[in-house]
Write a protein that holds these residues in place. Structure first.
Motif, PDB file in Angstrom:
ATOM      1  N   LEU A 153       0.820  -1.206   0.000  1.00 21.14           N
ATOM      2  CA  LEU A 153       0.000   0.000   0.000  1.00 21.14           C
ATOM      3  C   LEU A 153       0.859   1.263   0.000  1.00 21.14           C
ATOM      4  O   LEU A 153       0.534   2.245  -0.674  1.00 21.14           O
ATOM      5  CB  LEU A 153      -0.934  -0.012   1.215  1.00 21.14           C
ATOM      6  N   ARG A 158      -0.565   4.892  -0.865  1.00 16.34           N
ATOM      7  CA  ARG A 158      -1.766   4.890  -0.028  1.00 16.34           C
ATOM      8  C   ARG A 158      -1.324   4.808   1.434  1.00 16.34           C
ATOM      9  O   ARG A 158      -1.582   3.839   2.151  1.00 16.34           O
ATOM     10  CB  ARG A 158      -2.678   3.722  -0.403  1.00 16.34           C
ATOM     11  N   VAL A 214      -7.858  -3.897   1.338  1.00 13.24           N
ATOM     12  CA  VAL A 214      -7.429  -4.265  -0.018  1.00 13.24           C
ATOM     13  C   VAL A 214      -8.591  -4.861  -0.813  1.00 13.24           C
ATOM     14  O   VAL A 214      -8.801  -4.542  -1.988  1.00 13.24           O
ATOM     15  CB  VAL A 214      -6.246  -5.246   0.036  1.00 13.24           C
TER      16      VAL A 214
END
Length: 449
Positions: A153, A158, A214
């Motif tokens: 991520l 993110r 996710v």
């Protein structure tokens, strides 16, 4: 003016990417900090045991985390090149390798008692540490899987969700510790075992949270689709990049673990003081680690695009930011050591004064290694961004094992400086690593782009 704006743009970009990562690392650190603070209230013997057990656990954890760290530059470079398939493949095989590693080290955690005694630890402290590890060992797998998914991520930039999931975990850990160590809210008072169980629960919650994110927010990535299918070519690539990273982490963390072992030779009170001072110093290290992660992602993106000038400017900026943070932390360590050490101790503890004196002296030395510790981890982050991991592993091994560890023993015991000498040895090892790794990046790392 254009050049100046370029540097300002890099500062903003590193801050935007790095601050959530710094916050995430601080929240992760808060989990271990909560264990130390609450067990310090529970008793000095319990604090000494968790200091020893945590050092042992993290030697193994950080070695296995190399596969998670490897995912970050691989996904960053693939993302910059628009290759979503390679990003997904690397992450899946990072998860595979982490699961296999967790299974391989389980016996070392389960039967840690004889190993700790063989390292010269006091039988009572070793027995308590082993009791902690027999529970904590079940959290190794989830913790490593979370490391891989967080790296994935972060590489996709993110970082906000990485921060919030870790904050959730830290809050859960604090509540579970309060209930299970002391026996509040109808729970049994389990002491050390309660702290270990709280950590396992926390790691499980973190894993579920990141998987749900996710699956729900990034369904188009299809990260877990056909997860069971092997991908041996990518498995080998992640292994080749991740193993040197893991060994590099092992060399550094084993230096600190060895320092805990040597402090244990001096007695329970010095070991407890060492644990507290190391927790405080580790909090500021999380700042540098977050910047290092940001450096890896941004260097990985530049590497994927073949943009050498962008990488060089970014490296200057992230190094300068780390230096500023190190100077600020050093000032706090020198000006307010008693306040920091006192957070970990019961005011009524009869050994409080002795621990405060030793811990304050150790924090003065910690102020010295802030600069070099930040320098070495930022250099490692930059080198990982260009997927250069083998020579940094060699540099780390020489710096920590051939310079740091012998220096700690010589200064601490041969020259009779005790705990101060042990910590000065840490400074020597970190300084050597920082100098050589920075030289490696500027002479070799940029040439790879």
């Amino acid at each position: 003016m254009i050049k100046e704006m370029s540097y300002i743009g890099h500062v903003k970009a590193v801050a935007l990417l790095g601050l959530p990562l710094v916050g995430g690392h601080l929240a992760q650190f808060a989990i271990g900090l909560t264990d130390s603070v609450m067990l310090g209230w529970y008793g000095v013997e319990a604090l000494a045991a968790v200091t020893l057990a945590s050092s042992y656990f993290f030697v193994l954890f950080l070695t296995g985390a190399g596969f998670g760290w490897a995912v970050m530059p691989m996904v960053a470079a693939a993302s910059a090149a628009g290759d979503e398939t390679s990003a997904r493949r690397a992450t899946r095989m990072g998860l595979w390798l982490s699961l296999l590693y967790a299974a391989a080290v389980l016996p070392l955690l389960w039967w840690s008692g004889p190993i700790l005694r063989a390292l010269g630890q006091q039988p009572e402290v070793a027995a308590d540490a082993a009791q902690y590890l027999r529970v904590a060992c079940w959290g190794m797998g989830p913790a490593l899987l979370v490391m891989v998914l967080k790296s994935y991520l972060a590489a996709l930039e993110r970082t906000q969700i990485v921060l919030w999931i870790t904050v959730l975990a830290a809050l859960a850990n604090g509540l579970a510790n309060y209930a299970l160590i002391f026996g509040h809210w109808g729970m049994p008072a389990l002491g050390l075992r309660g702290a270990a169980l709280a950590s396992v629960i926390t790691q499980g919650i973190s894993f579920l949270a990141v998987v749900l994110y996710v699956e729900l927010v990034l369904p188009e990535q299809e990260l877990f689709r056909r997860f069971w299918r092997p991908d041996w070519e990518m498995f080998a690539r992640v292994f080749r990049l991740g193993l040197p990273i893991g060994i590099t982490s092992l060399t550094e963390v084993s230096l600190f673990a060895a320092s805990a072992v040597m402090m244990g030779w001096l007695g329970t009170v010095p070991l407890a003081a060492h644990g507290i001072a190391l927790q405080v110093a580790s909090a500021t290290f999380m700042l540098h680690l977050g910047l290092s992660n940001a450096a890896t992602v941004r260097a990985g993106n530049a590497f994927g695009r073949g943009d050498r000038a962008h990488m060089a400017r970014g490296a200057v900026v992230v190094t300068a930011m780390s230096l500023c943070l190190a100077l600020l932390a050093s000032a706090v360590f020198l000006l307010a050591p008693e306040v920091l050490i006192g957070l970990f101790l019961d005011p009524a503890d009869p050994e409080r004064a002795q621990i405060m004196a030793i811990g304050s002296a150790l924090l003065a030395v910690a102020a010295l290694f802030q600069l070099v510790d930040g320098g070495q981890v930022v250099a490692l982050g930059l080198l990982r961004g260009v997927q250069d991991t083998t020579m940094p592993m060699v540099i780390a091994a020489l710096s920590y094992w051939a310079v740091g560890l012998p220096s700690s023993y010589l200064l601490g015991f041969v020259w009779g400086m005790g705990g101060i000498g042990i910590w000065l040895g840490l400074v020597a090892g970190l300084a050597c690593a920082a100098a050589l790794l920075m030289l490696r990046f500027w002479r070799r790392g940029l040439a790879l782009v």
